[in-house]
Scaffold this active site. Structure first.
Site, PDB file in Angstrom:
ATOM      1  N   ASN A   1      14.894  18.168  43.294  1.00  0.00           N
ATOM      2  CA  ASN A   1      15.426  17.746  44.601  1.00  0.00           C
ATOM      3  C   ASN A   1      16.828  18.304  44.825  1.00  0.00           C
ATOM      4  OD1 ASN A   1      13.658  15.894  46.275  1.00  0.00           O
ATOM      5  ND2 ASN A   1      13.371  15.053  44.213  1.00  0.00           N
TER       6      ASN A   1
ATOM      7  N   ARG B   1      20.178   5.808  36.707  1.00  0.00           N
ATOM      8  CA  ARG B   1      20.991   4.640  36.367  1.00  0.00           C
ATOM      9  C   ARG B   1      21.132   3.766  37.604  1.00  0.00           C
ATOM     10  NH1 ARG B   1      21.181   4.711  31.023  1.00  0.00           N
ATOM     11  NH2 ARG B   1      22.729   3.053  31.202  1.00  0.00           N
TER      12      ARG B   1
ATOM     13  N   HIS C   1      13.322   8.187  46.704  1.00  0.00           N
ATOM     14  CA  HIS C   1      12.476   7.388  45.831  1.00  0.00           C
ATOM     15  C   HIS C   1      11.015   7.834  46.008  1.00  0.00           C
ATOM     16  CE1 HIS C   1      11.215   3.995  43.433  1.00  0.00           C
ATOM     17  NE2 HIS C   1      10.262   3.790  44.331  1.00  0.00           N
TER      18      HIS C   1
HETATM   19  C1  GAR Z   1      11.853  12.551  41.859  1.00  0.00           C
HETATM   20  O1  GAR Z   1      10.478  12.353  42.048  1.00  0.00           O
HETATM   21  C2  GAR Z   1      12.632  11.396  42.431  1.00  0.00           C
HETATM   22  O2  GAR Z   1      12.083  10.891  43.618  1.00  0.00           O
HETATM   23  C3  GAR Z   1      12.519  10.391  41.324  1.00  0.00           C
HETATM   24  O3  GAR Z   1      12.652  11.124  40.133  1.00  0.00           O
HETATM   25  C4  GAR Z   1      12.205  12.463  40.359  1.00  0.00           C
HETATM   26  C5  GAR Z   1      13.324  13.400  40.004  1.00  0.00           C
HETATM   27  O4  GAR Z   1      12.874  14.722  40.038  1.00  0.00           O
HETATM   28  N1  GAR Z   1      13.520   9.387  41.429  1.00  0.00           N
HETATM   29  C6  GAR Z   1      13.391   8.169  40.928  1.00  0.00           C
HETATM   30  O5  GAR Z   1      12.407   7.794  40.333  1.00  0.00           O
HETATM   31  C7  GAR Z   1      14.588   7.261  41.159  1.00  0.00           C
HETATM   32  N2  GAR Z   1      14.370   6.009  40.548  1.00  0.00           N
HETATM   33  P1  GAR Z   1      13.916  15.915  40.188  1.00  0.00           P
HETATM   34  O6  GAR Z   1      14.963  15.723  39.095  1.00  0.00           O
HETATM   35  O7  GAR Z   1      13.115  17.143  39.959  1.00  0.00           O
HETATM   36  O8  GAR Z   1      14.519  15.846  41.572  1.00  0.00           O
END
Ligand code: GAR
Length: 211
Positions: free
Chosen positions: A14, A92, A110
């Site tokens: 992201n 976190r 999320h």
């Molecule tokens: C993503 O799917 C994000 O939405 C999720 O972790 C992943 C990170 O991927 N976030 C959560 O679960 C927040 N609690 P990335 O590091 O490739 O962006």
């Protein structure tokens, strides 16, 4: 352009989507810092390769001292003149004091259609619940975990035979689409919060069109 920090804990896909959108000089946010709570986050290398300043504040080093951890993060954010913070796979939970400090300038992505499936393992839980639609949410961060005014959502179908990984990949493609869009609305000052809900207003007319 609003100086923006992206906070990560891992892969950083992201973050990469935000960096790539912000490469356009017309994008209203400039990614001025990528900050990780883990020194081994793969996203740090990606950010450095893109020429973006990076910093690490290791949460492990603070052993439950959340105030100390956040004070160290605040110092990095201040040092880089940050005005907007985007959480992108930052694993976190932030204290109410931190959230209050950044109220209206702190956004998260999320991997579920909130308010369904806050917390972790959202894809596993969506499959277990048998939902036919799943997706992702960009929201302003308020004190509760995975709570706060919703800026954008995208839905994907849950298909027969889906595994958590297959579903996660389908959702992730949508995350990469909606996060840059929602961050741009916020950075451009187009988001108002009324009665706990976010309203996205029309873009201001560019000066040239008024002449
Ligand atoms: C993503 O799917 C994000 O939405 C999720 O972790 C992943 C990170 O991927 N976030 C959560 O679960 C927040 N609690 P990335 O590091 O490739 O962006």
């Amino acid at each position: 352009r609003l100086r923006t920090a992206v906070l990560i804990s891992g892969r950083g896909s992201n973050m990469a989507a935000l960096l790539s959108a912000a490469r356009d000089p017309a994008y209203p946010a400039e990614i001025a810092l990528v900050l990780s709570n883990r020194a081994d986050a793969a996203g740090l290398e990606r950010a450095a390769a893109a020429g973006v300043p990076t910093a690490v504040v290791e949460s492990r080093g603070f052993r439950g001292d959340r105030a100390g951890f956040e004070a160290a993060m605040q110092a990095e954010l201040a040092r880089h003149g940050i005005g907007l913070v985007a959480l992108a796979g930052f694993m976190r939970v932030l204290t109410p004091a931190f959230v209050e400090h950044w109220a209206g300038r702190l956004v998260n992505i999320h991997p579920s259609l909130l308010p369904a499936f806050p917390g972790l393992e959202t894809h596993e839980r969506a499959l277990a619940a048998g939902v036919r639609l799943h997706g992702c949410t960009v929201h302003l961060v308020s004190a509760g975990v995975d709570e706060g005014p919703i800026l954008a959502q995208a839905a994907v179908p849950v298909l027969p035979g889906d595994t958590p990984a297959a579903l996660a990949a389908r959702v992730l493609a949508e995350e990469h689409r909606i996060y840059p869009a929602a961050l741009a609305w916020l950075a451009a000052g187009r988001v108002r919060v009324e009665a706990g809900r976010a309203l996205v207003t029309e873009a201001a007319a560019p000066a040239a069109s008024l002449i």
